[in-house]
Design a protein around this motif. Sequence first.
Motif, PDB file in Angstrom:
ATOM      1  N   ILE A 191       0.857  -1.188   0.000  1.00 62.08           N
ATOM      2  CA  ILE A 191       0.000   0.000   0.000  1.00 62.08           C
ATOM      3  C   ILE A 191       0.893   1.238   0.000  1.00 62.08           C
ATOM      4  N   SER A 213       1.016   5.300  -0.206  1.00 57.40           N
ATOM      5  CA  SER A 213       0.232   6.536  -0.123  1.00 57.40           C
ATOM      6  C   SER A 213       0.923   7.625  -0.930  1.00 57.40           C
ATOM      7  N   LEU A 215      -6.169   5.427   3.294  1.00 58.32           N
ATOM      8  CA  LEU A 215      -5.455   4.219   3.751  1.00 58.32           C
ATOM      9  C   LEU A 215      -6.446   3.154   4.227  1.00 58.32           C
ATOM     10  N   ILE A 218      -6.766  -0.662   2.821  1.00 64.49           N
ATOM     11  CA  ILE A 218      -6.728  -1.874   3.665  1.00 64.49           C
ATOM     12  C   ILE A 218      -7.875  -2.811   3.269  1.00 64.49           C
ATOM     13  N   LEU A 266       0.005  -7.084   4.609  1.00 65.19           N
ATOM     14  CA  LEU A 266       0.079  -5.723   4.071  1.00 65.19           C
ATOM     15  C   LEU A 266       1.429  -5.084   4.371  1.00 65.19           C
ATOM     16  N   PHE A 295       3.059  -1.296   4.204  1.00 64.29           N
ATOM     17  CA  PHE A 295       2.722   0.123   4.030  1.00 64.29           C
ATOM     18  C   PHE A 295       3.978   0.929   3.737  1.00 64.29           C
ATOM     19  N   THR A 296       3.888   1.818   2.745  1.00 60.13           N
ATOM     20  CA  THR A 296       5.000   2.717   2.450  1.00 60.13           C
ATOM     21  C   THR A 296       4.446   3.975   1.790  1.00 60.13           C
ATOM     22  N   ASP A 297       5.354   4.898   1.443  1.00 62.62           N
ATOM     23  CA  ASP A 297       4.930   6.171   0.869  1.00 62.62           C
ATOM     24  C   ASP A 297       5.427   6.330  -0.560  1.00 62.62           C
ATOM     25  N   GLY A 342       4.485   4.786   8.879  1.00 65.71           N
ATOM     26  CA  GLY A 342       3.842   4.566   7.580  1.00 65.71           C
ATOM     27  C   GLY A 342       4.771   4.470   6.388  1.00 65.71           C
ATOM     28  N   SER A 383       4.966  -3.397   8.099  1.00 67.33           N
ATOM     29  CA  SER A 383       4.095  -4.450   7.554  1.00 67.33           C
ATOM     30  C   SER A 383       3.398  -5.197   8.682  1.00 67.33           C
ATOM     31  N   LYS A 386      -3.260  -8.326   7.673  1.00 68.44           N
ATOM     32  CA  LYS A 386      -4.472  -7.532   7.452  1.00 68.44           C
ATOM     33  C   LYS A 386      -5.444  -7.686   8.621  1.00 68.44           C
ATOM     34  N   ASP A 405      -0.036   7.438  12.039  1.00 69.11           N
ATOM     35  CA  ASP A 405       0.404   6.049  11.855  1.00 69.11           C
ATOM     36  C   ASP A 405       0.815   5.430  13.192  1.00 69.11           C
TER      37      ASP A 405
END
Length: 274
Positions: A10, A12, A79, A83, A91, A93-95, A185, A189, A192, A211
């Motif tokens: 994911i 952002s 976000l 999800i 999952l 998560f990164t930017d 964020g 990881s 879920k 976050d």
Amino acid sequence: MSQQLKASVIISTYNQPNWLELVLYSYHLQTIKEFEIIIADDGSDNKTKAVIDTFSEKTQISVTHLWQEDNGFQKTKILNKAIVAASSDYLIFTDGDCIARNDFVETHLKLKRTNSALSGGYFKLTKAISDKITKDSIKQQKCFDTNWLLAEGQPKSFKLNKLTTSKKKAAFLNWITPTKATFDGMNVSCYKKDILAVNGFDERMQYGGEDREVGERMMNNGIRFLQIRYSAICLHLFHERPYKNEEAEKFNKEIRKITRSTKSTYTNFGIKKH
């Protein structure tokens, strides 16, 4: 297809198409391919859409672009949608300004544990170096090479150790670091089901610790955060933060204070609305 998926990455983003193009390219080069990309877009214009569409045509990785109207900083809302949309049970998560080393996804998957979340690291590049990063330097992984970075003018610091490729050294540094493992964020990881259990991000929160707060609820709910800041690494491209807002940060601090003092494991302002 979801049967073969090992992870949902994911990412952002908000109006940084040039950076996002480089970031997406870094996922095209990953050592494993059994993952999908979900772009959580907090209201970018058509330039971002064009970058995503072009990348989608060139890669075999499944890419989903989730967009919401630009209505101020609402990253938590998009976000939460990401999800829910994720097809995998794991999952990452990164930017959209963090270039992943080619073993990034593989490392998260190798180190994942049940009832745990992984807190990864990022290395901040100066503006001058960020502007020098090209697809070619990512393809050759030169941008993760400390000698290349130093030669290009990146200041020398202990943090360059984050770019080590030695698994033994990384494990040792993860073990001795005084930095706490948190939900950051840019590089984190989890399963879920574990973030769904706390109802995702608190959608009242704007920029500043939003976050960390979801991570605090996960910790209160029995999830251990494991330190992998020297193992799974990404490069953080330089940018200004025009959305910083003192009032919002103060409000966020209050929410976090309540989360900690009440040992809250759930928000009524998350994925499910109460």
